[in-house]
Design a protein around this motif. Structure first.
Motif, PDB file in Angstrom:
ATOM      1  N   GLY A  88      48.175  46.835  51.169  1.00 20.40           N
ATOM      2  CA  GLY A  88      47.062  45.978  50.782  1.00 20.40           C
ATOM      3  C   GLY A  88      47.499  44.551  50.530  1.00 20.40           C
ATOM      4  N   VAL A  89      48.677  44.369  49.919  1.00 26.39           N
ATOM      5  CA  VAL A  89      49.205  43.017  49.677  1.00 26.39           C
ATOM      6  C   VAL A  89      49.461  42.307  51.006  1.00 26.39           C
ATOM      7  CG1 VAL A  89      51.180  41.705  48.788  1.00 26.39           C
ATOM      8  CG2 VAL A  89      50.203  43.557  47.423  1.00 26.39           C
ATOM      9  N   ILE A  90      50.055  43.021  51.957  1.00 30.68           N
ATOM     10  CA  ILE A  90      50.323  42.425  53.277  1.00 30.68           C
ATOM     11  C   ILE A  90      49.013  42.036  53.960  1.00 30.68           C
ATOM     12  CG2 ILE A  90      51.272  42.863  55.580  1.00 30.68           C
ATOM     13  CD1 ILE A  90      53.264  44.810  54.183  1.00 30.68           C
ATOM     14  N   MET A  91      48.028  42.959  53.917  1.00 29.23           N
ATOM     15  CA  MET A  91      46.733  42.700  54.549  1.00 29.23           C
ATOM     16  C   MET A  91      46.054  41.473  53.939  1.00 29.23           C
ATOM     17  SD  MET A  91      43.322  45.132  54.613  1.00 29.23           S
ATOM     18  CE  MET A  91      43.023  44.889  52.856  1.00 29.23           C
ATOM     19  N   CYS A  92      46.053  41.367  52.618  1.00 32.35           N
ATOM     20  CA  CYS A  92      45.375  40.256  51.949  1.00 32.35           C
ATOM     21  C   CYS A  92      46.083  38.920  52.193  1.00 32.35           C
ATOM     22  CB  CYS A  92      45.265  40.535  50.457  1.00 32.35           C
ATOM     23  SG  CYS A  92      44.061  41.828  50.053  1.00 32.35           S
ATOM     24  N   THR A  93      47.417  38.950  52.287  1.00 32.09           N
ATOM     25  CA  THR A  93      48.162  37.719  52.591  1.00 32.09           C
ATOM     26  C   THR A  93      47.788  37.194  53.972  1.00 32.09           C
ATOM     27  OG1 THR A  93      50.016  38.471  51.217  1.00 32.09           O
ATOM     28  CG2 THR A  93      50.458  36.698  52.797  1.00 32.09           C
ATOM     29  N   LEU A  94      47.766  38.076  54.951  1.00 36.48           N
ATOM     30  CA  LEU A  94      47.380  37.692  56.315  1.00 36.48           C
ATOM     31  C   LEU A  94      45.938  37.197  56.347  1.00 36.48           C
ATOM     32  CD1 LEU A  94      49.062  40.596  58.331  1.00 36.48           C
ATOM     33  CD2 LEU A  94      49.832  38.223  58.157  1.00 36.48           C
ATOM     34  N   ASN A  95      45.061  37.856  55.578  1.00 37.14           N
ATOM     35  CA  ASN A  95      43.666  37.421  55.504  1.00 37.14           C
ATOM     36  C   ASN A  95      43.554  36.013  54.937  1.00 37.14           C
ATOM     37  OD1 ASN A  95      42.404  39.620  56.603  1.00 37.14           O
ATOM     38  ND2 ASN A  95      41.987  40.633  54.659  1.00 37.14           N
ATOM     39  N   GLY A  96      44.350  35.716  53.896  1.00 43.75           N
ATOM     40  CA  GLY A  96      44.306  34.387  53.291  1.00 43.75           C
ATOM     41  C   GLY A  96      44.688  33.301  54.268  1.00 43.75           C
ATOM     42  N   ILE A  97      45.745  33.539  55.043  1.00 46.49           N
ATOM     43  CA  ILE A  97      46.185  32.558  56.048  1.00 46.49           C
ATOM     44  C   ILE A  97      45.114  32.393  57.127  1.00 46.49           C
ATOM     45  CG2 ILE A  97      47.902  32.085  57.835  1.00 46.49           C
ATOM     46  CD1 ILE A  97      49.906  33.676  56.058  1.00 46.49           C
ATOM     47  N   PHE A  98      44.556  33.508  57.572  1.00 41.51           N
ATOM     48  CA  PHE A  98      43.517  33.480  58.604  1.00 41.51           C
ATOM     49  C   PHE A  98      42.285  32.708  58.134  1.00 41.51           C
ATOM     50  CE2 PHE A  98      39.573  35.498  60.164  1.00 41.51           C
ATOM     51  CZ  PHE A  98      39.658  35.136  61.504  1.00 41.51           C
ATOM     52  N   LEU A  99      41.839  32.966  56.891  1.00 43.42           N
ATOM     53  CA  LEU A  99      40.641  32.309  56.371  1.00 43.42           C
ATOM     54  C   LEU A  99      40.864  30.818  56.154  1.00 43.42           C
ATOM     55  CD1 LEU A  99      39.486  35.065  53.851  1.00 43.42           C
ATOM     56  CD2 LEU A  99      38.420  34.470  56.046  1.00 43.42           C
ATOM     57  N   PHE A 100      42.063  30.428  55.749  1.00 44.56           N
ATOM     58  CA  PHE A 100      42.408  29.009  55.612  1.00 44.56           C
ATOM     59  C   PHE A 100      42.250  28.294  56.952  1.00 44.56           C
ATOM     60  CE2 PHE A 100      46.233  26.123  56.096  1.00 44.56           C
ATOM     61  CZ  PHE A 100      45.597  24.992  55.599  1.00 44.56           C
TER      62      PHE A 100
END
Length: 450
Positions: A93-105
């Motif tokens: 979940g931490v990995i998924m959310c980190t990638l999501n944060g970069i993508f959303l930025f």
């Protein structure tokens, strides 16, 4: 079943919910502080914050929706006493959310030109662009924070995220004050100062939660990372299968509220500013319901792990009853204080009058809005996300938005018409989601008794 069977659960529900409520209210109070500070600069800067946040809220709904997948999986694993499984869901979940944060930025940076095509006042768009650029970067620390928060929530440890949020909000208010107005050695940056305050506070919030969780004995074994467990496709698939529909649910709801900002902007700067005031006030009471929604997810997920579906229904309905009572109190308060509350935001007679009218409608949809988010939380605890996603789409975009669009025109009901569409969509959502939960929980109960 007697009423006391439900009311006796209120204490447990609130003990889990109150840290989430306070944490969420903290976010909204920072929004309130932002709006009050920016409101002193005039109606156009206040409208610009509202417009810039339209895209941010859409991105935020996607990211938080994905992170919500972590909580029911952790809660079920915790209920079943399976630490290894819970640890795996947490790390992935931490990995998924980190990638999501970069993508959303990156997505927000690419989406900036959209603001020029929304038929908004030009002076508002010019102010909104630099604000959006800075706030977009804060999506990265915020999404990583969400992973840690949802993990702790799944273990019924909701207070630590509350601590992080409240302290970070104080940091936000401090830097907003210093950077918006240029106090002491700090430059006067106005809207960009508000954005920088948000960015600084979100990095602080992530650091604080990570630091406090890793030091606690209860969480220590979950923080033991090993390479062999990383990047298991089956775990990511499970998280995605829950997270993507949940993200869509949030997107459909946030997008309908975002649409009200755009529709209000078409009516002019003052209606848009009034819409922002009323939305900010309504969002405070909604965060109370969010706390109970998280509680419903945790407690229903625990009972699912224990396969005790009779207790599951009783606990879920206790949350439904509790949120109904709380939101009814807020509805009465909105009606009684409708002329007074908007004066905290801005000294503009037309904006205050429009906002007070919108608060009457907001009072009416308190009940529906609170119920639908808590029922969604209970369904999430059952890991039922696909049908609720369809329900949310129908309620908000087939029923709610056409009403907002038609009656929100200046020649019809204007701002009041926009909010009548919100009322219709939220009420339809609450009703259909309740029918879904009642059907599904009875089905599980019959299967367990068979």
């Amino acid at each position: 079943m007697q009423l006391t069977a439900y009311t006796k659960e209120f204490g447990t529900n609130l003990s889990i919910a109150y840290p989430v409520m306070l944490g969420q209210l903290g976010h909204v109070l920072v929004g309130l502080a932002d709006n009050i500070m920016v409101g002193q600069l005039g109606a156009a800067p206040l409208a610009a914050v509202s417009l810039g946040n339209t895209l941010v809220f859409v991105a935020l709904s996607l990211g938080i929706g994905f992170s919500f997948a972590i909580t029911p999986l952790i809660a079920e694993a915790d209920g079943a006493g399976n630490i290894e499984e819970g640890k795996s869901y947490f790390h992935h979940g931490v990995i998924m959310c980190t990638l999501n944060g970069i993508f959303l930025f990156l997505l927000l940076l690419l989406a900036k030109p959209v603001l020029y095509y929304l038929d908004q006042p030009p002076e508002v768009v010019e102010l909104a662009i630099p604000y959006l650029e800075i706030v977009a970067f804060s999506m990265i620390p915020l999404m990583i924070f969400q992973a840690y928060k949802q993990f702790a929530d799944g273990l019924s440890q909701t207070k630590y995220a509350m601590y992080a949020t409240i302290i970070a909000n104080l940091v936000n208010v401090l830097f907003n004050y210093l950077l918006i107005y240029g106090v002491w050695i700090f430059p006067r940056l106005e809207l960009q100062g508000a954005a920088l305050g948000t960015l600084i506070s979100r990095f602080f919030m992530l650091w604080f939660l990570w630091e406090i969780l890793r030091r606690k004995k209860k969480f220590r074994q979950y923080f033991q990372w090993s390479r062999k467990e990383f990047l298991k496709p089956v775990i990511f698939k499970r998280l995605f299968s829950l997270g993507f529909p949940t993200a869509l649910q949030m997107l459909f709801e946030v997008a309908i509220f975002t649409a009200t900002v755009i529709l209000a902007g078409m009516l002019g700067t003052n209606p848009q500013a009034a819409n922002q005031v009323a939305l900010n006030l309504a969002s405070m009471t909604f965060m109370i319901a969010v706390g109970l929604g998280v509680t419903a997810t945790i407690r229903v997920g625990n009972q699912k792990g224990l396969a005790d579906f009779k207790a599951l229904r009783r606990i879920a309905f206790s949350n439904f009853l509790l949120v109904f009572i709380i939101e009814a109190i807020f509805a009465v308060a909105f009606i009684l204080l409708k002329d007074w509350l908007p004066t905290f935001y801005i000294d503009n007679a037309e904006v205050i009058l429009l906002a007070s009218q919108l608060l009457i409608v907001a009072a009416l949809f308190q009940l529906s809005d609170g119920l639908q988010v808590v029922i969604l939380g209970a369904l999430r605890g059952l890991q039922d996300v696909k049908i609720p996603t369809v329900i949310c789409f129908i309620a908000y975009w087939i029923i709610g938005f056409p009403i907002s669009w038609y009656f929100g025109k200046a020649e019809n009901m204007g701002s009041m018409g926009i909010w009548m569409g919100l009322l219709a969509g939220l009420t339809a959502s609450a009703l259909m989601l309740y029918l879904r939960f009642n059907y599904l929980s009875k089905k599980f109960l019959k299967q367990a008794d068979a």
